[in-house]
Motif scaffolding. Sequence first.
Motif, PDB file in Angstrom:
ATOM      1  N   LEU A  42       0.706  -1.440  -0.081  1.00  0.00           N
ATOM      2  CA  LEU A  42       0.120   0.135   0.080  1.00  0.00           C
ATOM      3  C   LEU A  42       0.830   1.233   0.017  1.00  0.00           C
ATOM      4  CD1 LEU A  42      -2.554  -1.047   2.741  1.00  0.00           C
ATOM      5  CD2 LEU A  42      -3.081  -0.830   0.115  1.00  0.00           C
ATOM      6  N   PRO A  43       0.199   2.475  -0.489  1.00  0.00           N
ATOM      7  CA  PRO A  43       1.156   3.482  -0.531  1.00  0.00           C
ATOM      8  C   PRO A  43       1.287   4.059   0.695  1.00  0.00           C
ATOM      9  CG  PRO A  43      -1.193   4.203  -1.560  1.00  0.00           C
ATOM     10  CD  PRO A  43      -1.120   2.572  -1.117  1.00  0.00           C
ATOM     11  N   GLY A  44       2.737   4.951   0.898  1.00  0.00           N
ATOM     12  CA  GLY A  44       2.796   5.662   1.987  1.00  0.00           C
ATOM     13  C   GLY A  44       2.782   4.696   3.622  1.00  0.00           C
ATOM     14  N   ARG A  45       2.276   5.355   4.372  1.00  0.00           N
ATOM     15  CA  ARG A  45       2.019   4.687   5.672  1.00  0.00           C
ATOM     16  C   ARG A  45       0.746   4.124   6.073  1.00  0.00           C
ATOM     17  NH1 ARG A  45       1.778   7.703   9.924  1.00  0.00           N
ATOM     18  NH2 ARG A  45       2.549   5.966  11.485  1.00  0.00           N
ATOM     19  N   LEU A  46       0.051   3.708   4.827  1.00  0.00           N
ATOM     20  CA  LEU A  46      -1.410   3.371   5.079  1.00  0.00           C
ATOM     21  C   LEU A  46      -1.376   2.036   5.397  1.00  0.00           C
ATOM     22  CD1 LEU A  46      -4.102   4.224   4.158  1.00  0.00           C
ATOM     23  CD2 LEU A  46      -4.134   3.273   1.990  1.00  0.00           C
ATOM     24  N   GLY A  47      -0.340   1.178   5.137  1.00  0.00           N
ATOM     25  CA  GLY A  47      -0.686  -0.400   5.725  1.00  0.00           C
ATOM     26  C   GLY A  47      -0.481  -0.281   7.071  1.00  0.00           C
ATOM     27  N   GLU A  48       0.357   0.409   7.385  1.00  0.00           N
ATOM     28  CA  GLU A  48       1.063   0.511   9.039  1.00  0.00           C
ATOM     29  C   GLU A  48      -0.408   0.898   9.719  1.00  0.00           C
ATOM     30  OE1 GLU A  48       3.726   3.074  11.782  1.00  0.00           O
ATOM     31  OE2 GLU A  48       4.451   2.851   9.812  1.00  0.00           O
ATOM     32  N   LEU A  49      -0.941   2.133   8.921  1.00  0.00           N
ATOM     33  CA  LEU A  49      -2.012   2.697   9.756  1.00  0.00           C
ATOM     34  C   LEU A  49      -3.647   1.812   9.696  1.00  0.00           C
ATOM     35  CD1 LEU A  49      -1.873   6.171   8.255  1.00  0.00           C
ATOM     36  CD2 LEU A  49      -1.461   5.663  10.568  1.00  0.00           C
ATOM     37  N   ALA A  81     -14.264  -1.863  -0.178  1.00  0.00           N
ATOM     38  CA  ALA A  81     -12.928  -2.562   0.370  1.00  0.00           C
ATOM     39  C   ALA A  81     -12.129  -3.179  -0.952  1.00  0.00           C
ATOM     40  CB  ALA A  81     -13.296  -3.723   1.391  1.00  0.00           C
ATOM     41  N   ARG A  82     -12.959  -3.718  -1.844  1.00  0.00           N
ATOM     42  CA  ARG A  82     -11.917  -4.176  -2.939  1.00  0.00           C
ATOM     43  C   ARG A  82     -11.206  -2.973  -3.897  1.00  0.00           C
ATOM     44  NH1 ARG A  82     -16.578  -7.785  -3.483  1.00  0.00           N
ATOM     45  NH2 ARG A  82     -17.793  -6.475  -4.767  1.00  0.00           N
ATOM     46  N   ARG A  83     -12.087  -1.810  -3.870  1.00  0.00           N
ATOM     47  CA  ARG A  83     -11.562  -0.597  -4.528  1.00  0.00           C
ATOM     48  C   ARG A  83     -10.355  -0.010  -3.745  1.00  0.00           C
ATOM     49  NH1 ARG A  83     -16.690   0.496  -5.675  1.00  0.00           N
ATOM     50  NH2 ARG A  83     -17.346   1.865  -3.847  1.00  0.00           N
ATOM     51  N   PHE A  84     -10.388  -0.018  -2.440  1.00  0.00           N
ATOM     52  CA  PHE A  84      -9.427   0.141  -1.666  1.00  0.00           C
ATOM     53  C   PHE A  84      -7.958  -1.108  -1.606  1.00  0.00           C
ATOM     54  CE2 PHE A  84      -6.850  -0.714   2.380  1.00  0.00           C
ATOM     55  CZ  PHE A  84      -6.473   0.632   2.813  1.00  0.00           C
ATOM     56  N   ALA A  85      -8.492  -2.138  -2.009  1.00  0.00           N
ATOM     57  CA  ALA A  85      -7.367  -3.001  -2.122  1.00  0.00           C
ATOM     58  C   ALA A  85      -6.580  -2.645  -3.566  1.00  0.00           C
ATOM     59  CB  ALA A  85      -7.886  -4.421  -2.195  1.00  0.00           C
ATOM     60  N   GLY A  86      -7.227  -1.974  -4.438  1.00  0.00           N
ATOM     61  CA  GLY A  86      -6.708  -1.529  -5.509  1.00  0.00           C
ATOM     62  C   GLY A  86      -5.314  -0.666  -5.421  1.00  0.00           C
ATOM     63  N   LEU A  87      -5.457   0.174  -4.301  1.00  0.00           N
ATOM     64  CA  LEU A  87      -4.248   0.921  -3.987  1.00  0.00           C
ATOM     65  C   LEU A  87      -2.804   0.033  -4.106  1.00  0.00           C
ATOM     66  CD1 LEU A  87      -5.804   2.969  -1.214  1.00  0.00           C
ATOM     67  CD2 LEU A  87      -5.878   3.736  -3.652  1.00  0.00           C
ATOM     68  N   ALA A  88      -2.883  -1.062  -3.830  1.00  0.00           N
ATOM     69  CA  ALA A  88      -1.858  -1.913  -3.978  1.00  0.00           C
ATOM     70  C   ALA A  88      -1.157  -2.315  -5.164  1.00  0.00           C
ATOM     71  CB  ALA A  88      -1.897  -2.965  -2.906  1.00  0.00           C
TER      72      ALA A  88
END
Length: 336
Positions: A42-49, A81-88
Amino acid sequence: MARVVIVSARIGAGHDGAARELDRWFADRGAHVVRADFLDLLPGRLGELLCGAYHQQLNTVPRSWDWLLGALGTPALAGVARRFAGLATPRLRELLGDNTDVVVSTYPLATHAVARLRRSNELTAPLVVYLTDPSVHRLCVSPDATLTVAPNETAARQAKALGAGRTLVSRPLVAPAFRPSTGMTERLRLRLAFGLPHDGPLALVVAGSWGVGQIGQTADDLLATGLVEPVVVCGRNEALAEKLRKTGHRHVFGWVDKMPELMRACDVVVQNAGGLTTSEALATGLPVLTYRCLPGHGRANAAVLHDDGIVPWVHSPSELTEALEWLLRRPVKAAG
């Protein structure tokens, strides 16, 4: 040599545990295996958050997880949620390249990120979805997967009802170290090594790598039965471990590197409906009880395990006493 990419996530231990064993399985068959964490894609710190928010939710408002999973089970929010996954997908596209032969996902959002690349024809390699829980949520399934691997028949039926295509039932993969005890001599040696009582039944209380849930109450209830001595594993939750020690519990551990050995030192496992823990305990030959289970996926898993006759779901202290009395009366089976 086939190149296999396994995408997991460090949200709890179950997804990574499955990925680790899949890594070993493919490597033993000569594949070149690459493992990745979806959160790092995921971009930036998004995964950590995202990981932090999930952890905080389970620790502070666990009942909200029931509501959130229910909401994510609706087509509208599942689509979000699926669209959010697309950020990766940008980093995932780079990771997969043009020479990947198989992609295996053990984490729902990773599944949908890979599925997006397949729908756009940017990925032609097959996608295998490996389900890590006994029950199946809508987000765990993608119709774009080439194969969905389920841990039991119930999960397979649920996956198909939610749109999965070809589905295979396969016994959950666990590390070879999770095996039955060779006998009383090994059990006594392990109890000595862990500083546990050499006699009397021991109930191992586990709550995943984060140590979340009603762990203290579970330990108190077990002790109150007078039938077992609780041995509590708090994972990375050192605050919980310290609290339990201060309240008088004698056998409390934080993170345990030798969980197979600790299981073989005990007589029964009490868990709050984690799929990986159950599989590991059963592979060790220990009876398992679900008690004070986590909301959301914990209750869903507990229901499947109970209905399939694999793990009893105990709902009250009185039921806990009855279940322990029954288990402790059963004859001990020799290791096969």
